[in-house]
Write a protein that holds these residues in place. Structure first.
Motif, short mmCIF file in Angstrom:
data_model
loop_
_atom_site.label_atom_id
_atom_site.label_comp_id
_atom_site.label_asym_id
_atom_site.label_seq_id
_atom_site.Cartn_x
_atom_site.Cartn_y
_atom_site.Cartn_z
N SER A 85 44.60 46.02 46.01
CA SER A 85 44.10 47.35 46.36
C SER A 85 44.30 48.29 45.17
O SER A 85 44.96 47.95 44.20
CB SER A 85 44.84 47.88 47.59
OG SER A 85 46.16 48.21 47.22
N GLU A 86 43.70 49.44 45.29
CA GLU A 86 43.81 50.44 44.23
C GLU A 86 45.04 51.30 44.41
O GLU A 86 45.53 51.90 43.46
CB GLU A 86 42.57 51.35 44.26
CG GLU A 86 41.39 50.80 43.51
CD GLU A 86 41.67 50.61 42.03
OE1 GLU A 86 42.12 51.56 41.40
OE2 GLU A 86 41.46 49.50 41.53
N ARG A 87 45.51 51.39 45.62
CA ARG A 87 46.63 52.28 45.88
C ARG A 87 47.80 51.54 46.52
O ARG A 87 47.64 50.47 47.08
CB ARG A 87 46.16 53.43 46.76
CG ARG A 87 45.48 54.49 45.91
CD ARG A 87 45.01 55.64 46.74
NE ARG A 87 43.97 55.20 47.66
CZ ARG A 87 43.62 55.91 48.71
NH1 ARG A 87 44.24 57.01 49.00
NH2 ARG A 87 42.65 55.48 49.48
N GLY A 88 48.93 52.13 46.44
CA GLY A 88 50.13 51.52 46.98
C GLY A 88 50.51 52.10 48.33
O GLY A 88 49.64 52.46 49.11
N LEU A 89 51.81 52.20 48.59
CA LEU A 89 52.34 52.67 49.86
C LEU A 89 51.79 51.85 51.02
O LEU A 89 51.35 52.37 52.03
CB LEU A 89 52.02 54.16 50.07
CG LEU A 89 52.79 55.12 49.18
CD1 LEU A 89 52.40 56.54 49.50
CD2 LEU A 89 54.29 54.95 49.36
N TYR A 118 42.19 37.58 35.66
CA TYR A 118 41.13 38.58 35.77
C TYR A 118 41.59 39.52 36.87
O TYR A 118 41.70 39.12 38.03
CB TYR A 118 39.81 37.90 36.14
CG TYR A 118 38.62 38.81 36.10
CD1 TYR A 118 37.78 38.83 34.98
CD2 TYR A 118 38.30 39.62 37.19
CE1 TYR A 118 36.69 39.67 34.94
CE2 TYR A 118 37.19 40.46 37.15
CZ TYR A 118 36.40 40.47 36.02
OH TYR A 118 35.30 41.29 35.98
N ILE A 119 41.89 40.74 36.47
CA ILE A 119 42.47 41.68 37.43
C ILE A 119 41.39 42.56 38.03
O ILE A 119 40.65 43.22 37.32
CB ILE A 119 43.54 42.55 36.75
CG1 ILE A 119 44.68 41.67 36.24
CG2 ILE A 119 44.06 43.60 37.70
CD1 ILE A 119 45.68 42.38 35.37
N ALA A 120 41.30 42.54 39.34
CA ALA A 120 40.37 43.42 40.05
C ALA A 120 41.20 44.25 41.01
O ALA A 120 41.61 43.78 42.05
CB ALA A 120 39.32 42.60 40.79
N GLY A 121 41.45 45.48 40.63
CA GLY A 121 42.30 46.35 41.45
C GLY A 121 43.53 46.74 40.68
O GLY A 121 44.15 45.94 40.02
N LYS A 122 43.85 48.03 40.79
CA LYS A 122 44.90 48.60 39.96
C LYS A 122 46.27 47.96 40.16
O LYS A 122 47.05 47.82 39.23
CB LYS A 122 44.98 50.09 40.31
CG LYS A 122 45.77 50.91 39.36
CD LYS A 122 45.59 52.38 39.74
CE LYS A 122 46.90 53.11 39.67
NZ LYS A 122 46.86 54.37 40.42
N GLN A 240 40.41 45.22 51.88
CA GLN A 240 40.32 46.61 52.33
C GLN A 240 40.91 46.75 53.73
O GLN A 240 41.75 47.62 53.97
CB GLN A 240 38.85 47.03 52.32
CG GLN A 240 38.62 48.49 52.61
CD GLN A 240 38.78 49.34 51.35
OE1 GLN A 240 39.20 48.85 50.32
NE2 GLN A 240 38.47 50.60 51.46
N ALA A 241 40.48 45.87 54.61
CA ALA A 241 40.99 45.93 55.99
C ALA A 241 42.48 45.63 56.00
O ALA A 241 43.25 46.32 56.67
CB ALA A 241 40.23 44.92 56.87
N GLY A 242 42.89 44.63 55.25
CA GLY A 242 44.30 44.26 55.21
C GLY A 242 45.16 45.38 54.65
O GLY A 242 46.25 45.64 55.12
#
Lengths: 291, 83
Positions: A85-89, A118-122, A240-242
């Motif tokens: 994902s792009e964000r944490g928490l 290959y990284i997809a997502g921060k 995304q859902a996860g």
């Protein structure tokens, strides 16, 4: 013992943290529903495509097939595509995906293979710390709010182009499977060469097809890159859902912890206050008696 | 009636009974009616024409990156973009 004022400040700060986590939980719950719908809506396409591909591959066989299907004949350079994902928490959501990828990388390295990432997502960028020299690319997805098929397509095209240039032989995709709002399962699957789903009996209509336009091989060649994109798209949707499920859960825990903490601090606050009042009374009484 | 499904990766767009669908195949347009022989084709970017009834005006849907499959259950169009 902490002073009354310090305790009061502490309680207020925990209270405002609780407000934030509560709000985040609500937002995650609302977004989870939408992400789940999106994952649901994507299923028919993936299922149909898979059925068609299975039948086609069985017909065409491995002879002269595109390298996307047959592979390069080697497995020396292994690419791990890590979708996070792009964000944490969100609790251990990203950690689990990254850990699965690391384990696989160590296993492959032990077998003497070259591993690239290959990284997809921060949130996958932590891999840079563990494998600083093995990062092939870092795909920026920060602008993506809800994954669209085009986003997956961009990644797929990039991967296929790199595959064409011989930058890797085998690609694995890491993401988190959405089992329920409470359970996300980090999984890996082979992306390139495209693993062929076993043809399901009776389901595929390909057997009965008499005509193809253009030839079967051409259709298969057109469908293979699409299959890669669909797999990635599915991974993005599941992620995304996860992510929202995991975040909702993590924020629920945080809210509950904050509640416990407030209760404990309030008791301490009240005790301290009572102790101060008692001391004051004793002082006044003993002062009065002394007169 | 012909069972027609239009599916994109984002959702199942159409699933309905229609009279005929004209599809711009890579090697030429083709119309699909009920009972069409099993057939598969890639689709060039363009519009598919959906005839709900025999005499009615067709509804056209723009699609990109398409693939058509005609099976015993009807016509399924898989498109990367539609609408």
């Amino acid at each position: 013992m902490a002073s009354l004022k310090a305790l009061k400040i502490r309680i207020n700060s925990v209270k405002s943290t609780q407000k934030i986590t509560k709000a985040m939980k609500m937002v995650a719950a609302a977004k989870l529903r939408r992400a789940q719908d999106a994952a649901q809506n994507g299923r028919p396409y993936a299922e149909r495509l898979e059925a068609v591909m299975a039948g086609m591959a069985a017909r065409v066989g491995g002879v002269g097939a595109s390298p996307l299907l047959a592979g390069t004949g080697k497995d020396d350079v292994q690419l791990l595509v890590v979708a996070t994902s792009e964000r944490g928490l969100a609790g251990a959501f990203n950690t689990n995906i990254v850990r699965a990828a690391r384990r696989k990388a160590e296993e492959l390295q032990a077998q003497g293979k070259t591993v690239k990432f290959y990284i997809a997502g921060k949130k996958g960028r932590v891999l840079k710390r563990f494998f600083p020299n093995a990062i092939l690319a870092d795909h920026d997805m920060s602008a993506i709010k809800a994954p669209k098929f085009d986003d997956a397509r961009v990644i797929a095209d990039d991967l296929i182009a790199r595959f064409g240039r011989g930058e890797f032989d085998v690609a694995h995709l890491f993401y988190s499977k959405f089992v329920s709002a409470l359970v996300q399962d980090p999984v890996s699957q082979q992306l390139i060469p495209v693993p062929m789903p076993a043809p399901t009996k009776g389901e595929t209509s390909v057997e009965a097809v008499a005509e193809f336009e253009p030839s079967e091989e051409d259709i298969l060649d057109a469908l293979l890159p699409r299959n890669v994109a669909v797999q990635i798209f599915r991974a993005l949707l599941e992620n995304q859902a996860g992510f929202y499920g995991s975040q909702m859960n993590a924020m629920d825990n945080a809210t509950r912890n904050a509640g416990d903490m407030i209760r404990r601090l309030s008791i301490q606050y009240n005790r301290t206050r009572q102790a101060a009042i008692t001391t004051e009374l004793v002082e006044i009484i003993s002062g009065a008696e002394a007169l | 009636m012909l069972h027609f499904e239009l599916v994109t990766p984002e959702k199942l767009l159409r699933s309905e009974e229609v009279h005929m669908v004209v599809v711009p195949g890579t090697e030429g347009d083709f119309g699909v009616l009920e009972g069409h022989a099993p057939f598969m084709s890639t689709i060039r970017d363009g519009a598919i024409q959906v005839y709900r009834t025999e005499k009615g005006e067709p509804e056209s849907i723009q699609i990109r990156g398409g693939f058509a499959e005609v099976g015993p259950k009807g016509l399924t169009v898989l498109a990367e973009h539609a609408g």
